[in-house]
Write a protein that holds these residues in place. Structure first.
Motif, PDB file in Angstrom:
ATOM      1  N   GLU A  20       0.833  -1.205   0.000  1.00  0.00           N
ATOM      2  CA  GLU A  20       0.000   0.000   0.000  1.00  0.00           C
ATOM      3  C   GLU A  20       0.869   1.257   0.000  1.00  0.00           C
ATOM      4  N   MET A  52       2.363   1.884  -3.426  1.00  0.00           N
ATOM      5  CA  MET A  52       1.422   2.465  -4.385  1.00  0.00           C
ATOM      6  C   MET A  52       1.162   3.937  -4.086  1.00  0.00           C
ATOM      7  N   GLU A  53       1.179   4.307  -2.816  1.00  0.00           N
ATOM      8  CA  GLU A  53       1.024   5.721  -2.465  1.00  0.00           C
ATOM      9  C   GLU A  53       2.172   6.553  -3.040  1.00  0.00           C
ATOM     10  N   ALA A 102      -0.226   2.125  -8.833  1.00  0.00           N
ATOM     11  CA  ALA A 102      -1.581   1.898  -8.332  1.00  0.00           C
ATOM     12  C   ALA A 102      -2.566   1.699  -9.482  1.00  0.00           C
TER      13      ALA A 102
END
Length: 227
Positions: A116, A119-120, A126
């Motif tokens: 996560e 992807m940020e 993402a």
């Protein structure tokens, strides 16, 4: 596994093509790698921490147990496919797990929290991830649609043709498949009994469409393999 090998395993995956070399090298630090043999189980949160997995080599099946304790195959995955907590939801009560179908399987894994964060930091990743998962969900939806609206003969026919197109090795008009599935596996995939699957495989053999053996399946001419 050394860093160079990890690097090329990740560099080769379409999901990470938009990352530069430095970013891939950073991935090597947080990525886990596992080699597995036929029959091994891969739990999505074996240590209580949810993960996302990438199948680098070989084949696995995603299964769950029904109310009677029987194994139900939901999907068969090949090189490049993703599995695990794909929804990025840690609150799911997930009864699924993976079972290795072939020898020399290689699996890459990320902690869900690490992925996560990755992807940020990389919005392009993402977007690509969403497309990958969307494609797999669409494939699964099509599989369910076949189960709901087509008879067992058609389901087996479509399964073999799809398998041949994705993994078959062409030799002239013939296509040869490495058969890593048992007849029981095939029966579960097309949602029928083993007896029915065996009868239908025998029928396809008698019609000269295929040669079914324990370790390989030969489709003599995919264009002439019709119902």
């Amino acid at each position: 596994m050394n860093v160079d090998v990890k690097y090329w395993y990740l560099r080769d995956h379409k999901l990470f093509w938009m990352l530069n070399n430095s970013q891939i090298k950073q991935l090597c630090i947080i990525t886990g790698f596992k080699k597995a043999k036929r029959g091994e189980l891969i739990l999505f949160d074996s240590d209580g921490v949810p993960k996302i997995f990438f199948l680098k080599k070989g084949n696995i099946k995603i299964v769950e147990m029904d109310d009677d304790g029987n194994e139900v195959i939901k999907e068969v995955l090949k090189k490049g496919d993703l599995f695990g907590e794909l929804s990025l939801n840690t609150d799911l009560n997930n009864e699924e797990y993976a079972k290795v179908l072939t020898d020399d399987v290689i699996i890459c894994s990320f902690l869900l929290s690490d992925f996560e964060k990755l992807m940020e930091e990389n919005p392009g990743l993402a977007i690509t991830y969403t497309k990958f998962v969307g494609f797999q969900m669409k494939r699964l939806k099509n599989n369910y649609s076949n189960l709901m609206f087509k008879d067992a003969r058609t389901r087996l026919y479509l399964f073999i043709k799809d398998w041949a197109e994705k993994e078959g090795i062409r030799n002239g008009n013939k296509i040869v498949l490495n058969n890593y599935l048992t007849q029981q596996d095939i029966a579960q995939i097309i949602c029928t009994t083993r007896q029915t699957a065996t009868q239908l495989l025998n029928e396809f053999e008698q019609k000269g469409f295929i040669s079914y053996q324990r370790k390989e399946i030969i489709i003599f001419d995919l264009e002439k393999f019709v119902l």
